[in-house]
Design an enzyme around this catalytic site. Structure first.
Site, PDB file in Angstrom:
ATOM      1  N   GLY A  84       0.790  -1.216   0.000  1.00  0.00           N
ATOM      2  CA  GLY A  84       0.000   0.000   0.000  1.00  0.00           C
ATOM      3  C   GLY A  84       0.819   1.261   0.000  1.00  0.00           C
ATOM      4  CG  ASP A  85       3.648   4.137   1.302  1.00  0.00           C
ATOM      5  OD1 ASP A  85       4.593   4.720   0.737  1.00  0.00           O
ATOM      6  OD2 ASP A  85       2.853   4.736   2.054  1.00  0.00           O
TER       7      ASP A  85
END
Length: 412
Positions: free
Chosen positions: A214-215
């Site tokens: 998610g990053d």
């Protein structure tokens, strides 16, 4: 007598060499040993002490073997200062959300065989922080620290609590055939679950990584030099990241000689992006900062295939913030030059192809974007290169200006 004078030194030399070989063989036979870590068998038994004891016994000229079973790691692991060490991970280290592993040494061979797993039990953190990025207390799954001349291969990481891997103060390290899946359950956002980050490290190679997160997929932070990322696939995250950098006022940091080649992205925000803080300090780390100095140069990103990209394929933002408050976006003195993004194909969600928000106080120099073949989802050709303070655009012409606003992800 002359013959004796000739032969005597030769005899002494031969005897010394034989003695040295015998001593070396004897030392190897005596010192190289294997420590098998036996799991406690249930979550109420912390396997960390047994693991640390195995590394204490066999961390020098030895081998640590994890069986094809589950180990419950309930407290922090610190196994540093290793030397000539093999790690054979055949099982799963189930790491509770409050623990992590600091690992390092020289001449380490860490093998996961494609199934040896570090499970960070990160869902508890994902639920607790509700999407907030730099929440205090979140551990990294593994920190490879002060490590040299080593190989990490075939390891799986599942639901890391925060960053999956941090490589810091290390040199000559190969990390290949690594699988990362930090997806949250039921659509939970797993924010700030970077695949890997390099800090104060030199000659690091990432090869054949597969990352769902998610990053940042892989990020190069302060003093990352001579880094290679090859033949890798990224899902859902933000893509290759440079930075963030320039967060600490007055500190001079560099990112130099980076090569990223043969990358496939699925549903990532960017293919690659650069993020520096402004030249004005606003607040304090981890969510505030700014005013750092230094440079980023000699960067080559090539052979990218982008599938259904969510945002801009290539972005520079010199107005990074994680607090929602930033200094003036044209004040950064961190210099960016000699950066190439080439041989890029695939589909993206929106124009433009690039957004280059460089600081007027230290304009970007010699930015090359060439051989770009991208289409929007409706089939029309992608277009547009928005630029602020770019001196020396090679292979493209600037067609407009950026939004010029603060960002943590290189987006408007």
């Amino acid at each position: 007598m002359k013959l004796f004078n000739i032969l005597f030194p030769m005899i002494i030399s031969i005897r010394a060499a034989i003695a040295s070989l015998i001593a070396e063989a004897s030392t190897q036979n005596l010192e190289f040993k294997t420590c098998v870590v036996n799991p406690g068998g249930n979550s109420s038994i912390d396997d960390a002490p047994a693991i640390i004891d195995a590394f204490t016994q066999c961390g020098h000229n030895g081998k640590i073997l994890f069986l094809n079973e589950t180990y419950h790691v309930n407290t922090v692991l610190n196994t540093t200062g290793l030397k000539n060490c093999e790690v054979d991970l055949r099982g799963t280290l189930l790491i509770l959300q409050s623990s992590a592993w600091v690992f390092g040494g020289d001449n380490i061979n860490f093998q996961g065989h494609g199934y040896g797993t570090l499970n960070g039990s990160g869902q508890a953190w994902y639920t607790f922080i509700h999407g907030k990025s730099n929440y205090p207390g979140r551990p990294h799954a593994i920190t490879i620290a002060n490590t040299t001349n080593s190989v990490f291969e075939g390891i799986k990481f599942v639901q890391s609590q925060m960053w999956t891997m941090t490589v810091i103060h290390s040199k000559n390290v190969l990390l290949q055939d690594i699988y990362v899946n930090n997806a949250g359950n039921d659509g939970t956002t797993s924010s700030n679950t970077d695949g890997a980050n390099t800090i104060f490290s030199d000659h690091i190679t990432f090869k054949r990584w597969d990352i769902t997160n998610g990053d940042d997929s892989i990020a190069f932070k302060a003093n990352s030099t001579n880094i290679r990322v090859l033949d890798s696939t990224f899902h859902n995250g933000l893509g290759i990241a440079f930075g963030s950098i320039g967060q600490y006022k007055g500190e001079f940091n560099t990112i130099e000689n980076i090569r990223v080649k043969n990358i496939t992205c699925y549903n990532t925000l960017h293919g690659a992006y650069v993020k520096t803080w402004t030249g004005q300090q606003v607040g304090y780390p981890p969510n505030g900062g700014g005013g750092g100095l230094g440079f980023m140069k000699d960067i080559l990103l090539s052979d990218f295939t982008l599938n259904n990209l969510r945002g801009i394929p290539f972005s520079i933002s010199q107005c990074t913030t994680f607090s929602g408050v930033a200094g003036a976006c044209n004040t950064s003195l961190f210099e960016i030059e000699d950066l190439t993004f080439e041989n890029v194909a695939g589909t993206i969600g929106t124009n433009p192809i690039a957004s280059l928000q460089c600081s007027a106080a230290a304009p970007c120099k010699n930015i090359t974007l060439q051989n770009i073949d991208l289409a929007l989802r409706n089939g029309t050709a992608a277009s547009g290169y928005n630029c602020d303070a770019v001196f020396g655009s090679i292979g493209f012409n600037c067609t407009g200006f950026t939004c010029g606003t603060s960002s943590a992800t290189g987006s408007c």
